[in-house]
Design a protein around this motif. Structure first.
Motif, mmCIF file in Angstrom:
data_model
loop_
_atom_site.group_PDB
_atom_site.id
_atom_site.type_symbol
_atom_site.label_atom_id
_atom_site.label_comp_id
_atom_site.label_asym_id
_atom_site.label_seq_id
_atom_site.Cartn_x
_atom_site.Cartn_y
_atom_site.Cartn_z
ATOM 1 N N GLN A 212 0.314 -0.322 8.525
ATOM 2 C CA GLN A 212 0.654 -0.255 7.104
ATOM 3 C C GLN A 212 2.030 -0.871 6.838
ATOM 4 O OE1 GLN A 212 -0.155 4.077 7.006
ATOM 5 N NE2 GLN A 212 -1.413 3.656 5.204
ATOM 6 N N ALA A 213 2.982 -0.589 7.723
ATOM 7 C CA ALA A 213 4.324 -1.140 7.542
ATOM 8 C C ALA A 213 4.337 -2.652 7.744
ATOM 9 C CB ALA A 213 5.292 -0.461 8.512
ATOM 10 N N ARG B 216 1.872 -4.622 7.168
ATOM 11 C CA ARG B 216 1.233 -5.210 5.986
ATOM 12 C C ARG B 216 2.262 -5.406 4.879
ATOM 13 N NH1 ARG B 216 -1.117 -2.716 1.438
ATOM 14 N NH2 ARG B 216 -2.522 -4.105 0.287
ATOM 15 N N VAL B 217 3.140 -4.422 4.674
ATOM 16 C CA VAL B 217 4.179 -4.537 3.646
ATOM 17 C C VAL B 217 5.140 -5.672 3.988
ATOM 18 C CG1 VAL B 217 6.148 -3.366 2.586
ATOM 19 C CG2 VAL B 217 4.010 -2.117 2.974
ATOM 20 N N GLU B 218 5.533 -5.743 5.270
ATOM 21 C CA GLU B 218 6.551 -6.713 5.678
ATOM 22 C C GLU B 218 5.987 -8.116 5.878
ATOM 23 O OE1 GLU B 218 9.889 -7.300 9.239
ATOM 24 O OE2 GLU B 218 8.838 -5.383 9.007
ATOM 25 N N GLY C 106 2.653 -9.199 5.079
ATOM 26 C CA GLY C 106 1.664 -9.668 4.117
ATOM 27 C C GLY C 106 2.181 -10.794 3.233
ATOM 28 N N PRO C 107 3.400 -10.668 2.663
ATOM 29 C CA PRO C 107 3.915 -11.748 1.824
ATOM 30 C C PRO C 107 4.128 -13.064 2.573
ATOM 31 C CG PRO C 107 5.083 -9.694 1.388
ATOM 32 C CD PRO C 107 4.256 -9.468 2.614
ATOM 33 N N PRO D 43 -6.873 -3.236 4.126
ATOM 34 C CA PRO D 43 -5.736 -2.860 4.969
ATOM 35 C C PRO D 43 -6.097 -1.770 5.976
ATOM 36 C CG PRO D 43 -5.461 -1.991 2.757
ATOM 37 C CD PRO D 43 -6.669 -2.868 2.714
ATOM 38 N N ASP E 131 -3.863 8.211 0.298
ATOM 39 C CA ASP E 131 -2.811 7.197 0.290
ATOM 40 C C ASP E 131 -2.022 7.244 -1.011
ATOM 41 O OD1 ASP E 131 -1.569 5.080 1.787
ATOM 42 O OD2 ASP E 131 -2.452 3.643 0.394
ATOM 43 N N GLN F 63 2.021 7.883 -1.530
ATOM 44 C CA GLN F 63 2.883 6.990 -2.291
ATOM 45 C C GLN F 63 3.574 7.716 -3.438
ATOM 46 O OE1 GLN F 63 1.319 2.983 -3.156
ATOM 47 N NE2 GLN F 63 -0.387 3.461 -1.783
#
Length: 262
Positions: free
Chosen positions: A165-166, A168-170, A172-173, A223, A239, A243
């Motif tokens: 998950q982390a 994906r945040v970092e 993904g872009p 994801p 989830d 959040q």
């Protein structure tokens, strides 16, 4: 060689990894198979070369061995044809927490946490530079359920879910797709190796069905893929609740419920 990205699969000699190899070969991907059992991998590779017409390389490695792990890391850094990393290798310890000695704990963490994290770390810079690539991490529903009693194994799988998950945040872009796959009980050799009888369990999924569902999730760019979960809204609600808490973590003082009454 095909124009599709090459896939490196760990734990590829049997079970989930071997079925992923079969399915991905039939999709036209060249493969790098990584595991300790060369004989099994060679037999699998020989069959798939003939049936799918793809190039398959066998790389013997014990991912709990630092030198073997380093060699796989080097391959991921240097082989620009590898566009998908599939972190599948894993193990469960026998018995409960009190039954597992330091060596048992170390091996589980080395294989289930250290190895996949380092392999992802090795390949991510190259993927980011290219603006594309995929990392698939095989976690487990056990990482969501302390009630199952598989304390160390579950903790390692919770780590892999968080890492996915982390990342994906970092990442993904930067064009990198990261998928966490959370199998429930699946008919693989992990049960026998950890001293458990898979036939005594209820709701055991066959490996082929598990992998086919996981690949559908991959195609949908999910994801998190939980093949056994009937209602996706349950995961989405969990989830969303997580959040919703995040903005409340940044507080200058302890919450009133932790402060003594005046």
């Amino acid at each position: 060689m095909t124009n599709k990205p090459r896939v490196l699969i760990t734990g590829a000699s049997s079970g989930i990894g071997a079925v992923y190899a079969d399915r991905l070969a039939r999709r036209g991907h060249d493969l790098v198979l990584v595991a300790r059992d060369v004989g099994r991998m060679e037999a699998l590779a020989s069959r798939l070369r003939g049936e799918a017409g793809v190039a398959i390389e066998v790389l013997r490695a014990d991912l709990t061995d630092t030198s073997d792990l380093a060699s796989v890391e080097a391959r991921l850094r240097g082989d620009s044809r590898i566009g998908i990393l599939l972190n599948n290798a894993g193990m469960a310890g026998a018995g409960g927490f009190l039954d597992q000695g330091p060596g048992d704990v170390d091996r589980q963490i080395a294989l289930n946490v250290t190895a996949p994290t380092r392999l992802a770390s090795a390949v991510a810079p190259r993927f980011a530079a290219a603006g594309e690539g995929a990392i698939v991490n095989i976690a487990s529903v056990v990482g969501l359920a302390p009630e199952f009693g598989m304390s160390v194994y579950g903790a390692t799988k919770a780590f892999m879910l968080f890492l996915s998950q982390a990342l994906r945040v970092e990442l993904g872009p930067k064009g990198i797709y990261v998928q966490a796959v959370l199998p429930a009980a699946t008919r693989t050799e992990i049960w026998e190796r950890s001293g458990r009888d898979v036939n005594a369990l209820q709701g055991v999924m066959e490996v082929g069905e598990l992998v086919d569902a996981a690949l559908l999730g991959f195609d949908r760019r999910e994801p998190v893929t939980i093949p056994s979960l009937p209602d996706a809204a349950q995961w989405e609600a969990l989830d969303a609740a997580r959040q919703a808490m995040v903005p409340n973590f940044a507080q200058s003082h302890a919450a009133s419920r932790y402060r003594a009454a005046a």
